[in-house]
Scaffold this active site. Structure first.
Site, PDB file in Angstrom:
ATOM      1  N   ASP A 286      73.995  59.950  58.438  1.00  0.00           N
ATOM      2  CA  ASP A 286      75.306  59.317  58.498  1.00  0.00           C
ATOM      3  C   ASP A 286      75.987  59.616  59.837  1.00  0.00           C
ATOM      4  OD1 ASP A 286      77.360  57.782  57.419  1.00  0.00           O
ATOM      5  OD2 ASP A 286      78.321  59.476  56.419  1.00  0.00           O
TER       6      ASP A 286
ATOM      7  N   HIS B  30      76.539  50.658  59.456  1.00  0.00           N
ATOM      8  CA  HIS B  30      77.189  50.780  58.145  1.00  0.00           C
ATOM      9  C   HIS B  30      77.261  49.448  57.409  1.00  0.00           C
ATOM     10  CE1 HIS B  30      78.125  55.001  58.735  1.00  0.00           C
ATOM     11  NE2 HIS B  30      78.558  55.038  57.485  1.00  0.00           N
TER      12      HIS B  30
ATOM     13  N   HIS C 191      73.997  49.209  55.836  1.00  0.00           N
ATOM     14  CA  HIS C 191      74.035  50.096  54.654  1.00  0.00           C
ATOM     15  C   HIS C 191      74.691  49.380  53.478  1.00  0.00           C
ATOM     16  CE1 HIS C 191      76.510  52.488  51.935  1.00  0.00           C
ATOM     17  NE2 HIS C 191      75.468  53.285  51.873  1.00  0.00           N
TER      18      HIS C 191
ATOM     19  N   HIS D  94      73.630  57.860  50.760  1.00  0.00           N
ATOM     20  CA  HIS D  94      74.337  57.059  51.765  1.00  0.00           C
ATOM     21  C   HIS D  94      73.680  57.187  53.149  1.00  0.00           C
ATOM     22  CE1 HIS D  94      77.839  55.383  53.875  1.00  0.00           C
ATOM     23  NE2 HIS D  94      77.814  56.439  54.657  1.00  0.00           N
TER      24      HIS D  94
HETATM   25 ZN    ZN Z   1      78.969  56.771  56.447  1.00  0.00          ZN
END
Ligand code: ZN
Length: 382
Positions: free
Chosen positions: A174, A257, A260, A274
């Site tokens: 992340d 992101h 994601h 995540h």
């Molecule tokens: Zn993140």
């Protein structure tokens, strides 16, 4: 808002170190008189005793509420009800990113202050003034933005080092994306999650997070396998939590992101952390950017060594599964997604091509570097 305004936002206080949890009460006392502590049963079993002792030493009452697992709109509204019933004036999340996101959102609706004590360094949720809300089944639903960040973020490094190392690894995934996305946002001069254009401060913190991780992540991961807190572990916890938190919020998110978020729309990826899905977003963003092939190679090698997925196989997908890749790409490019902060236009077709290409690319890089073949990920059935 005027289009040339730059802004940076941050939590009121950040506290980190071995044994920091014993000072939670002291710091909370500066914020409120009646805390509501929200933690799931697993977390409470690990830290409940220390939290209770710390609040009691500070003369604070203890109300604990169970967190139900998913930061959905329903769970947030339930927590608002609990805050109202207990008359709490500060909501305290103890746990991972999901608990933290739910508590921030509930604290905001209830009109009280909020604080976070993350027990893992797996996401950059703790420091930000936003929550990611999911559906009850775990699909990305919306970002909710708040007028302020938490008043307190307190991280006990020993608790983080006691958690499974896979969580620290996910946090590295992340946090590495933070610089790639902030760099893209700075190039396009797009708005950040903080609501203005990026400052040099926000962008620099994102880059610092990247540098700290390249220098310390592998050593920190080794130490945490044995639950040891070393200087490298402290640096990685800070990079994952504070630097990446400030860096993504005030430096800006971009393609990684958004991809994601797209990945969460496909059931085959459910159950992954995540940061694991974000790393697939990072590799894909580098491809879409046409980054120098040596940069892409270095990133794939490094994040494979860290233990992050770099191929579709490792997130339950296949390069020739056009239907799934299309679903991901459509979700990643909806209007308002952060992928539109890239310094060029991005269509769903571009995302499909880039995603499909990373399988062969990453397998080749790994093979030439003597790194292991990807292990297929199989999602558990609902
Ligand atoms: Zn993140």
């Amino acid at each position: 808002m005027a289009s040339k305004i730059r802004t940076v936002i941050s939590p009121g206080r950040y506290v980190q170190g071995k044994g920091a949890i014993t000072q939670l009460g002291e710091y909370l006392k500066l914020i409120g008189d009646t805390p509501l502590v929200v933690a799931d049963d697993l977390v409470w079993g690990l830290v409940g005793h220390d939290v209770e002792a710390s609040l009691s030493a500070a003369g604070l009452p203890l109300h604990r509420e169970v967190f139900n697992g998913v930061p959905s709109a329903k769970e947030v509204d339930r927590l608002v009800g609990v805050i109202k019933r207990t008359g709490a004036d500060v909501a305290v999340a103890i746990g991972g990113g999901s608990t933290i996101d739910a508590v921030k959102a509930a604290g905001f609706i209830a009109g009280i202050r909020w604080a976070n004590a993350p027990t893992v360094a797996s996401t950059d949720a703790p420091c930000s003034a936003l929550s990611v809300i999911y559906t009850d089944t775990g699909e990305f639903s919306e970002y909710r933005f708040f007028p302020r960040n938490p008043d307190l973020v307190l991280v006990d490094s020993q608790i983080v080092a006691n958690a499974p190392v896979s969580l620290l690894i996910a946090g590295v995934g992340d946090a590495l994306a933070t610089w790639l996305e902030a760099r893209a946002t700075a190039r396009s001069n797009s708005k950040t999650m903080a609501g203005g254009l990026p400052t040099v401060t926000g962008t620099a913190l994102a880059e610092l997070s990247w540098d700290v991780l390249w220098g310390n992540a592998l050593d920190a991961i080794d130490a945490v396998q044995d639950h040891q807190v070393t200087p490298a572990v402290e640096k990685v916890i800070e990079a994952n939590t504070l630097l990446s938190g400030l860096g993504f919020e005030s430096g800006g998110l971009a393609a990684a992101h958004a991809i994601h978020n797209g990945l969460t729309a496909v059931e085959a990826t459910h159950g992954l952390a995540h940061g694991q899905k974000v790393n697939i977003g990072s590799v894909t963003q580098l491809v879409m950017e046409g980054a120098p092939s040596s940069d892409i190679k270095d990133f794939i090698e490094f994040t494979t060594r860290v233990g992050l997925p770099t191929t579709l196989t490792e997130v339950g997908l296949k390069a020739d599964d056009e239907k799934s890749l299309r679903t991901i790409a459509e979700a990643a490019t909806v209007p308002g997604e952060t992928i539109h902060s890239m310094p060029f236009e991005v269509s769903a077709d571009d995302v499909v091509s880039a995603l499909a290409s990373i399988e062969r690319l990453a397998r080749g890089v790994r093979q030439r570097a003597g790194l292991p073949e990807p292990v297929p990920y199989v999602a558990a059935h609902h």
